[in-house]
Enzyme design. Sequence first.
Site, PDB file in Angstrom:
ATOM      1  N   ASP A 337       5.653  -2.282  -1.194  1.00  0.00           N
ATOM      2  CA  ASP A 337       4.804  -2.253  -0.010  1.00  0.00           C
ATOM      3  C   ASP A 337       5.070  -0.989   0.812  1.00  0.00           C
ATOM      4  O   ASP A 337       6.202  -0.527   0.913  1.00  0.00           O
ATOM      5  CB  ASP A 337       5.096  -3.490   0.847  1.00  0.00           C
ATOM      6  CG  ASP A 337       4.544  -3.377   2.247  1.00  0.00           C
ATOM      7  OD1 ASP A 337       3.311  -3.406   2.399  1.00  0.00           O
ATOM      8  OD2 ASP A 337       5.350  -3.236   3.194  1.00  0.00           O
ATOM      9  N   GLU A 390       2.372   1.182  -3.429  1.00  0.00           N
ATOM     10  CA  GLU A 390       1.229   1.124  -2.515  1.00  0.00           C
ATOM     11  C   GLU A 390       1.225   2.446  -1.745  1.00  0.00           C
ATOM     12  O   GLU A 390       1.899   2.589  -0.735  1.00  0.00           O
ATOM     13  CB  GLU A 390       1.345  -0.064  -1.559  1.00  0.00           C
ATOM     14  CG  GLU A 390       0.115  -0.228  -0.690  1.00  0.00           C
ATOM     15  CD  GLU A 390       0.367  -1.018   0.579  1.00  0.00           C
ATOM     16  OE1 GLU A 390      -0.571  -1.677   1.049  1.00  0.00           O
ATOM     17  OE2 GLU A 390       1.487  -0.965   1.120  1.00  0.00           O
TER      18      GLU A 390
END
Length: 670
Positions: A337, A390
């Site tokens: 993330d 990401e």
Amino acid sequence: MSQQPLQILTDESWLEPYASIIEQRYQRFQSAIQAINDFSGSILEFARMHEYYGIHYDKLRKGWIYREWAPAAKALFLMGDFNWWDRNSHPMRRNHRGDWEIFLPFDQYQHTFTHGSKIKVRVIGANDSDLDRIPAYITRVVQDETTHDFAGQLWFPEEKFTWTDQDFNLKSIAAMPLIYECHVGMAQEKLGVGTYKEFEENILPRIKAGGYNAIQMMAVMEHPYYGSFGYHVSNFFAASSRFGTPEELKSLINTAHEMGIAVIMDIVHSHAVKNVNEGLNEFDGSDAQYFHPGERGYHEGWDSKLFDYGKWEVQQFLLSNIRYWIEEFHFDGFRFDGATSMLYHHHGHTSFDSAEKYFDAGVDEDALLYFQLANTLIHGLKPHAISIAEEVSGMPGLSRKVADGGIGFDFRLAMGIPDFWIKTLKHKLDEQWDLFELWHELTNRPLREKSIAYAESHDQALVGDKSLAFWLMDKEMYFSMSVLEQNLVVDRGIALHKLIRMITISLGGEGYLNFIGNEFGHPEWVDFPRLGNDWSYQYARRQWSLVDTPHLRYRQLDAWDKAMIQLVKDHQLLKAGLATQLFLEPDKKILAYERGDLIFVFSFHPTESYFGFPIRVPKKGTYRILLDSDEKEFGGFARLDTSITYPTDKDQQVHLYIPNRVVMVMERKK
């Protein structure tokens, strides 16, 4: 500098002006690995701090030992059910390493220091704070239903979980991941929090039937606020107890493996919850233990704390965290993330309008090195593990091997694609769609770096926005989704939903991702219980009854998704290299391209159909339609006859009937 140029510099001539920086990054990585090897023997051994810190049973000494890294703290006391929460009776002592520890003999504590009992550690901090904290390496945390207080929980089950996934083959999945992004808590239709067990029994069979070969699990690590979607992590080694026990999570993963499904964890090493009661913030009474001190340690946009990736102990904490999830729970990889936020001091809040921004002082070189170490560890532990970033800035070498001068990820998320779709649907009429722009957005990626394409993920459907289906059909989804009625808005929405997903999967990457329920056009948005919605679960669930009802058109979208995924698997499409454009006509809204052994022909025209439309194909021969979106089963109008074959003419063209808003997939007859 290395004796031979790094492969990335050989392959990417445009990086030559930055060769010295890329070389320096690689040399820094090598120096870090050498230091780790000198200290621990290998990076695999370096990432074992979870076996040292926390609570462990010592067979030689016959008792439990608890250790904590809290360098600035003045005093620590262990307390819990075992000592009736006496905050003073069990002081910890500094050992030869400077760590705090305490030993509890089995004979004395076997009846009180027991499985399921609760504990905390009292910390007298450097700032003279006196707080009851949760051990940093604790493996289970539970919340009291009455007081809502979180506490660590001892977890010594009598029977260890028995794994039966020894024959699971990750290698083939890693080569072409078809990922089903999911959240255990919101995966059920009930108004409440779903469990690991319910997911295993009710949802895994749906994913298997859909043809997906991997799941990406959100919100696994413990987080105090359910509405954070799992992104404000408090306890990095604890699987969230709100969904069940560690054994139930292991059972879910084991069952997935037996179904041939890989399990990727959405890992949050980009930031941590700022809470003092539950998390790591100011654990030893300083603001510089795990996180950067002062403003640099705080992310204003996320209201959370930022790790100091240059600190040895923080590297050990995070790398040990990776090893723990792989070994203890058999996870097959990670989606990291917030990689963009980590890679830059400005967290990506700039326009990346020049290559210099990938190499200037805005880059957090400590975070970049951490990614190189993390990916080295991941693939050292599990060679075919899937590592995904990401990342939206386009950092060169992100998904190239570290040895080539890269950062080591296997894939980057193609985050520009879903943003493009949302902007297109929000701001352009159908006749204004720009096919040149569409082609560019879906194919603009580094030649030697792999991407995960997706039309929408959880981000695109959070409250305040809408899923693609809802952008396309809006309120008509409440009233006009029956196959027994015709509605122009729904007809358009169904057609474009199919086209968007097919062009995204076939053109946009080397892997594919879908968010749970979006394959059948799940309506509305995602919104977790919060004060603003009166703590409602109405939108924190998946309405499977919609796709299970035969007369609703959600079933048609689901059938299309299954056919699309099967086509991709049958032809190993995403392993076939980049697509080659065959035809693009912006006014007629026709696009054709070849990828692998398939020809894709799209018409995005809202009204016009074309007869005998010529498209030049790469090889002479006779072509046939394998799959088309206009079949009745998929909510189309059956305007194409799949029994017809299409021979090439003297100019190596096939002449096609191309209805409006249709995609047809063709292959050359052998």
